[in-house]
Write an enzyme that holds these catalytic residues in place. Sequence first.
Site, PDB file in Angstrom:
ATOM      1  CG  ASP A 112      43.229  -8.092  -5.638  1.00 32.31           C
ATOM      2  OD1 ASP A 112      43.164  -7.942  -6.734  1.00 32.31           O
ATOM      3  OD2 ASP A 112      43.376  -7.460  -4.549  1.00 32.31           O
TER       4      ASP A 112
HETATM    5  N1  URA Z   1      39.950  -3.914  -3.970  1.00 39.13           N
HETATM    6  C1  URA Z   1      41.095  -4.695  -3.627  1.00 39.13           C
HETATM    7  O1  URA Z   1      42.015  -4.347  -2.867  1.00 39.13           O
HETATM    8  N2  URA Z   1      40.930  -5.948  -3.975  1.00 39.13           N
HETATM    9  C2  URA Z   1      39.763  -6.393  -4.826  1.00 39.13           C
HETATM   10  O2  URA Z   1      39.969  -7.654  -5.023  1.00 39.13           O
HETATM   11  C3  URA Z   1      38.768  -5.704  -4.928  1.00 39.13           C
HETATM   12  C4  URA Z   1      38.779  -4.400  -4.601  1.00 39.13           C
END
Ligand code: URA
Length: 268
Positions: A102
Amino acid sequence: MRLDKYLAESYVGTRKEVRKLIIDGVVTVNGEVENDPAIEIKENVDLITCMDEVIVYPGRRYIMFHKPAGCITAKSDEKHKTVMDYFSIEDRKGLFPVGRLDKDTEGLLLLTNDGEFDNRLMHPTHHVSKRYFFWVLGSITEDKIAQLEKGISIGEDDAITSPAKIEIVQTGKYEALEDQIPPYTYDSSNMKDNKYIQMVTSGYITITEGKKHQVKRMLKAVGCYVIYLKRFQIGELELDMKLKPGEYRELTKEEIENITPFMKIDIY
Ligand code: URA
């Protein structure tokens, strides 16, 4: 390898474009003009030029990148900074991210130009583990750990997550641990003003799937709100602590072999 494949994989153009260049007579093999796109050549042995420029075959590339927070995992984007912006135009040719983190998540991200590597590593049947370090608002009781480790509904068509591993590192009041919590990478605008008396918890979570926002949704399912998330490990491969956020390096031959024990990669 066929000449047209060599040129396309060297990012000279699409298969169609490079075939046209070959037929147009602007490609040479060892000094002789070559008009047959299907002719077999040996990469790193034969000398190939296109419009008088030597075309060096890039080979397959496997990159470890320390993703900083604040950039999105995409090849390009009109609005946001992407992980590719940390690579020079020359160096990013053909590369794409393997999986995604993310925007606000930091840590280990792999990039490659090898579609098969990407498929195999990301394929759910291979259950490649991913280990993250987190800080959350909230506490994680033994009962919540058991739920997370066994599998929990995260609300997507009632999907139950695969077994996970949780290791709690610290837990206590926000005010007592504030100096150890990295600056918030997540939107804190919806937090109550009384954050100082809230409980916070840090720890590691290891999962073997890659559902969207999976870690945040798993922790939310036990009443916790992620305020910091960093990926430290994929399979056996750990983030190289010498890499600062935004820096990258090629994986070593050994690292590539260790992370893909289930596939044969002919490296270099
Ligand atoms: N899980 C999440 O919530 N975000 C990420 O970036 C990776 C795994």
